[in-house]
Design a protein around this motif. Structure first.
Motif, short mmCIF file in Angstrom:
data_model
loop_
_atom_site.label_atom_id
_atom_site.label_comp_id
_atom_site.label_asym_id
_atom_site.label_seq_id
_atom_site.Cartn_x
_atom_site.Cartn_y
_atom_site.Cartn_z
N LEU A 134 -10.24 -28.52 -28.86
CA LEU A 134 -9.67 -27.32 -28.96
C LEU A 134 -8.60 -27.10 -27.85
CD1 LEU A 134 -12.76 -25.06 -28.78
CD2 LEU A 134 -11.64 -25.79 -30.85
N ASP A 135 -7.63 -26.58 -28.21
CA ASP A 135 -6.42 -26.33 -27.09
C ASP A 135 -6.91 -25.39 -25.90
OD1 ASP A 135 -5.91 -23.92 -28.09
OD2 ASP A 135 -4.05 -24.56 -29.20
N ASP A 136 -5.70 -24.92 -25.30
CA ASP A 136 -6.28 -23.84 -24.20
C ASP A 136 -6.58 -22.67 -24.79
OD1 ASP A 136 -5.50 -25.77 -22.23
OD2 ASP A 136 -3.44 -25.56 -22.40
N GLU A 137 -5.92 -22.22 -25.82
CA GLU A 137 -6.30 -20.94 -26.31
C GLU A 137 -7.50 -21.14 -27.41
OE1 GLU A 137 -2.23 -20.95 -27.22
OE2 GLU A 137 -2.41 -20.34 -25.16
N GLY A 138 -8.32 -22.25 -27.26
CA GLY A 138 -9.52 -22.16 -27.98
C GLY A 138 -9.05 -22.38 -29.78
N THR A 139 -8.08 -22.96 -30.27
CA THR A 139 -7.74 -23.31 -31.23
C THR A 139 -7.81 -24.80 -31.48
OG1 THR A 139 -5.88 -21.63 -31.20
CG2 THR A 139 -5.83 -23.00 -33.14
#
Ligand SMILES: Cc1ncc(COP(=O)(O)O)c(C=O)c1O
Length: 423
Positions: free
Chosen positions: A273-278
């Motif tokens: 996941l990326d920083d935004e949870g995507t």
């Protein structure tokens, strides 16, 4: 005005970065090279595991000539067919899906891996890569920081942050070194510069399991050992045939028989996941547009040469030959029972002869490996020292038995003489 000799040109105009041998080579064919006096050498170094098809293989020469007459270079802003074909061939060879990036050298291929590790670890604050004692990963700042040999680092501080070294083939030490900041583990399945040291099957299995447990990436540096040298396309599979698959692999050297080309392959696994949870999608797409690049990598010319080398290895059944000739050389060397040999190491045609302490003339302070390399050179055979006491045999993968027999006879004579204090 007199014409300077090559020695004088090197003395006056070439930077003194290499401890070169006193030898000038002017021509090569197959397993042979010739110096400027016409003396012939049996080349068991092959440009340090580069010329897998030997010197001036007609298929390589033709590929270079034909492609050079068609299209040498375009920028990576455009597509070229041979880059796509070569990427597909490498993906097939690895057999695990994924994608490939092309560059110009081994150090540069590894740089791509370091960046991949950082991009992978960034959302969770991880950046560190663990590498192993006696490894070698190249001469860029990243490369010497990754390399766990003090001699390559001296004088170049501060090094690139984020590399930690642990003993090779030591799972407990590796496990103890894994920290919350660790992102990846990088290893050579067979260490080349550090003395021809194969990883054990148990170690490779254990490293994969640790990577799975801690969500780390597993990188193999196959720059020296890969693409057929061990008798398998993938050197790690000569050690463990199943169950240990990397997340990325780097190559150079043998990939284009001496035409400069490097590459790294990245697996399809999820990048997390990326920083935004995507979800970031597959790992092989993590280095997206603008994140990485190089002017020359994957040009029509180098890609066509790479494709030709890989297809020639297949057509000439050279993986099989590497296994067969490697076994023959190794067993013949062992059966010579020479006092000068401590052990014979390696797999396929990536062999190391570890030397015992050889009697030396008082004036000679060079290492046993260097002394033996020079002795063999005098007798018409080229090998490459590896560490202080190992000489490497890295002949072309298409050597025939007569070449192996000639090499064995020269080795036998020189090793026998070296152990004799009277000689
Ligand atoms: C295992 C390994 N990695 C990386 C490198 C660096 O490759 P290059 O000299 O093409 O930068 C080498 C070169 O010897 C190597 O053996």
């Amino acid at each position: 005005m007199t014409t300077p000799t090559t020695t004088e040109l090197f003395r006056d105009f070439v930077m003194p970065t290499y401890g070169r041998f006193d030898l000038e080579l002017v021509r090569g064919e197959g397993t042979r090279v010739w110096d400027e006096t016409g003396k012939e050498y049996l080349d068991f170094g092959a440009g340090i595991a580069v010329c897998s098809l030997g010197h001036c293989h007609p298929a390589v020469t033709k590929a270079i000539a034909d492609q050079a007459a068609t299209l040498i270079h375009i920028s990576n802003l455009y597509r070229n067919r041979s880059q796509g074909e070569l990427a597909r061939r490498i993906v097939e060879i690895v057999g695990l899906g994924g994608k490939v990036f092309f560059c110009n050298s081994g150090a540069e291929a590894n740089e791509g891996l370091y960046k991949l590790a950082r991009k992978f670890g960034a959302p969770t604050g991880r950046y560190e890569i663990i590498t192993f004692a006696n490894s070698f990963h190249g001469r860029t700042l990243g490369g010497i920081s990754a390399t766990a040999q003090e001699k390559v680092k001296i004088g170049f501080a501060p090094l690139v942050e984020g590399f930690k070294h642990v003993p090779f083939n030591d799972l407990a030490a590796l496990e103890a070194a894994i920290a919350p900041t660790t992102a990846a583990i990088l290893l050579e399945p067979i260490q080349g510069e550090g003395g021809i040291n194969p990883a054990t099957a148990e170690f490779l299995r254990g490293v994969r399991a640790l990577c799975d447990r801690h969500n780390l990436l597993l990188f193999f540096d196959e720059i020296q050992c890969g693409l057929g040298r061990t008798g398998d396309w993938c050197a790690w599979r000569s050690i463990v045939s199943q169950g240990v698959e990397p997340d990325a692999v780097s190559w150079a050297k043998g990939i284009a028989n001496g035409y400069p080309l490097g590459a790294f392959w990245v697996a399809e696994r999820d990048a997390g996941l990326d920083d935004e949870g995507t979800d970031r999608g597959p790992l092989c797409n993590l280095l997206g547009p603008g994140t990485h690049g190089t002017t020359y990598g994957g040009s029509p010319l180098c890609s066509m040469v790479g494709l030709t080398v890989l297809s020639t290895i297949e057509q000439e059944r050279l993986l099989e030959n590497a296994r067969k000739m490697g076994f023959y050389l190794r067993s013949s060397l062992e059966s010579l029972n020479l006092a000068a040999i401590r052990q014979v190491k390696g797999i396929g045609l990536m062999l190391g002869i570890e030397l015992n302490d050889l009697p030396a003339k008082e004036s000679d302070s060079s290492t046993p490996a260097l002394r033996m390399t020079k002795e063999l050179m005098r007798e018409g055979m080229l090998v490459i020292p590896s560490g202080e006491r190992t000489i490497r045999l890295l002949p072309p993968l298409n050597i025939i038995k007569a070449d192996a027999d000639e090499a064995l006879s020269i080795l036998n004579a020189c090793l026998r003489a070296s152990a004799d204090p009277e000689s």
